[in-house]
Design an enzyme around this catalytic site. Structure first.
Site, PDB file in Angstrom:
ATOM      1  N   LYS A 160      29.450  39.644  14.763  1.00  0.00           N
ATOM      2  CA  LYS A 160      28.682  40.465  15.705  1.00  0.00           C
ATOM      3  C   LYS A 160      27.574  39.625  16.329  1.00  0.00           C
ATOM      4  O   LYS A 160      27.058  38.707  15.694  1.00  0.00           O
ATOM      5  CB  LYS A 160      28.111  41.708  15.029  1.00  0.00           C
ATOM      6  CG  LYS A 160      26.985  41.435  14.046  1.00  0.00           C
ATOM      7  CD  LYS A 160      26.344  42.732  13.589  1.00  0.00           C
ATOM      8  CE  LYS A 160      25.454  42.535  12.371  1.00  0.00           C
ATOM      9  NZ  LYS A 160      24.035  42.337  12.695  1.00  0.00           N
TER      10      LYS A 160
ATOM     11  N   HIS B 288      30.609  28.674   4.533  1.00  0.00           N
ATOM     12  CA  HIS B 288      30.673  27.736   5.658  1.00  0.00           C
ATOM     13  C   HIS B 288      30.074  26.380   5.287  1.00  0.00           C
ATOM     14  O   HIS B 288      30.597  25.347   5.667  1.00  0.00           O
ATOM     15  CB  HIS B 288      29.946  28.319   6.883  1.00  0.00           C
ATOM     16  CG  HIS B 288      30.863  29.066   7.793  1.00  0.00           C
ATOM     17  ND1 HIS B 288      31.277  30.351   7.525  1.00  0.00           N
ATOM     18  CD2 HIS B 288      31.472  28.721   8.949  1.00  0.00           C
ATOM     19  CE1 HIS B 288      32.090  30.748   8.488  1.00  0.00           C
ATOM     20  NE2 HIS B 288      32.231  29.783   9.363  1.00  0.00           N
TER      21      HIS B 288
END
Lengths: 280, 186
Positions: B99, B34
């Site tokens: 999650k 990222h």
């Protein structure tokens, strides 16, 4: 003096790591089965079904239960009448980890320096806690620790006047704020007393207890039950999707402390509560 | 169970709490990838995969055994990517799988750019791996497990955790099952 060989420690640590990462301990598996029956949320029930199915697949295919095969935490109790020959205990532990993580196709999740962050590529070093005890045995407890749950752990130096209520508030807050991140249903270790680092160590050590066991001191056992009930009222539920089964178990360990302090540490373990032990 | 295929279309139809089975191509990226992707965006350079309509899976899989496409591959904690997500949503990223909850900033950007956040069951990594049919590295091989992988998945099990209208299964679920606590516990 009884001699324990370096190679035997390597082999034992390796076996414990290989097994712990692919096979859920029976006490944890049974607790998950119970939680599935008790969970009120339909979505939570489905999550628990998936978790149980995962345990079966991992065992059958010898695959890691979770891709995060963790940083390996080892508690070694060394009998005072033991002499380790052939190398250092710490090196034997790291060699066992190295071999297991290579042969098991486990993920290498350790960086050698927390600031430079270069992967050591063999999942070493382990975090090793050694204590000297009476006797001529070596007890090894191995617990690969995933960081989804480790990151949600907390420690606070409470005031003595905060008392049991302060402890309850702190534990409930830690679990509520963690939400779905530590992969509930979780197992919680609470360390109370000692100094800052002692409380943290007690909390970690507590996670190794068998699910369903209670502390030998009645007032501590009672606190375990009260805290477990409270955290299961937070509504967090399996994976944080809401439900009644937020924690499978909660253990408290205590130690004498200073007149001016009440250290409390909360160490959270995910539902993949891996641990194994052996005595050499 | 709602079947979803990638690249994602009509994501507005998905609602928080829906159980879905995702099939098609998804891309993996976590912390380190990222940082690099966002750096490319800041420099105005192209990304190593087509981001429009894409799904990014936050995962660092364990290595594949011989003959297997992948090792265990469950989701990692999504909030670590929160600060690096909005630039990808601005370029048309339509889905994320991870999650745990997301920041307000990400939820608002999801509403603005019409994207969904799926949650997979954390720790069900061996089960999820059974739904991953092929894997190849498309960028940053030096990152190892954190490299960007292109995965072909079949009926990948997930839950719509946050939808395009900002409805949030974490908030709704916890509010529903939360019980009052005595003695001022909170």
């Amino acid at each position: 003096m009884r001699v324990i060989r370096y190679e035997d420690i390597v082999a034992q640590v390796k076996e414990l790591c290989l097994d712990a990462n692919c096979t859920l301990p029976m006490d944890v598996f049974e607790a998950l089965v119970e939680a599935q029956k008790k969970e009120e949320s339909p979505l939570g029930q489905n999550v628990l079904d998936a978790i149980l199915e995962n345990a079966k697949i991992a065992k059958e295919k010898k695959m890691p239960l979770c891709q995060d095969t963790g940083l390996v935490v080892v508690f070694a109790e060394v009998g005072q009448d033991v002499r380790i020959e052939g190398g250092l205990l710490s090196e034997a532990v790291d060699e066992g980890v190295r071999q297991a993580y290579q042969e098991g196709y486990f993920r290498m999740s350790v960086v050698g320096d927390p600031l430079e962050r270069v992967n050591t590529k063999d999942n070493t070093p382990a975090v090793l806690h050694v204590s000297l005890v009476a006797g001529d045995k070596l007890r090894l407890q191995v617990a690969p620790k995933g960081f989804g749950s480790e990151n949600m752990s907390a420690l606070k130096m409470l005031k003595p006047a905060d008392g049991v209520q302060g402890i309850k508030d702190f534990v409930v807050k830690a679990v509520s704020e963690a939400g779905g991140n530590p992969c509930p249903p979780i197992i919680i270790g609470v360390g109370i007393g000692g100094t800052m680092e002692k409380a943290a160590l007690l909390a970690k050590r507590a996670l190794l207890r068998e699910v369903g066991s209670r502390h030998p001191k009645p007032h501590v056992a009672r606190l375990e039950e009260e805290l477990l009930e409270l955290v299961n009222k937070t509504g967090v539920g399996p994976q944080g999707f809401g439900g009644t089964q937020t924690a499978l178990e909660l253990f408290v360990e205590v130690y004498p402390t200073h007149i001016a302090g009440l250290p409390v540490a909360v160490n959270i373990n995910c539902h993949v509560a891996r641990h194994g032990e052996a005595v050499l | 169970m709602i079947r979803v295929t990638t690249p994602l279309e009509n994501v507005e139809a998905l609602q928080a709490g829906d159980e879905v089975a995702i099939s098609g191509v998804i891309y993996t990226a976590r912390d380190a990838a990222h940082q690099r992707l966002v750096q490319l965006i800041r420099e105005g350079k192209p990304l190593p995969f087509p981001v429009e309509g894409a799904v990014i899976y936050y995962v660092g899989p364990s290595p594949a055994k011989p003959g297997e496409p992948i090792g265990s591959a469950g989701p990692t904690t999504s909030m670590r990517m929160d600060g690096l997500t909005v630039p990808l949503l601005e370029l048309g990223l339509k889905g994320m799988i991870g999650k745990g909850g997301r920041s307000q900033e990400v939820v608002e950007a999801m509403q603005k750019h019409k994207a969904v956040y799926f949650a997979a069951v954390g720790g069900a990594a061996a089960l999820i791996a059974q739904h991953i049919k092929s894997v190849e590295v498309v960028a940053y091989p030096d990152l190892g497990t954190e490299a960007v992988h292109r995965m072909v998945v079949e009926d990948f099990p997930a839950i719509v955790a946050i939808d395009t209208q900002g409805r949030n299964v974490y908030e709704q679920g916890v509010a529903k099952y939360r019980q009052p606590m005595a003695e001022g516990s909170k």
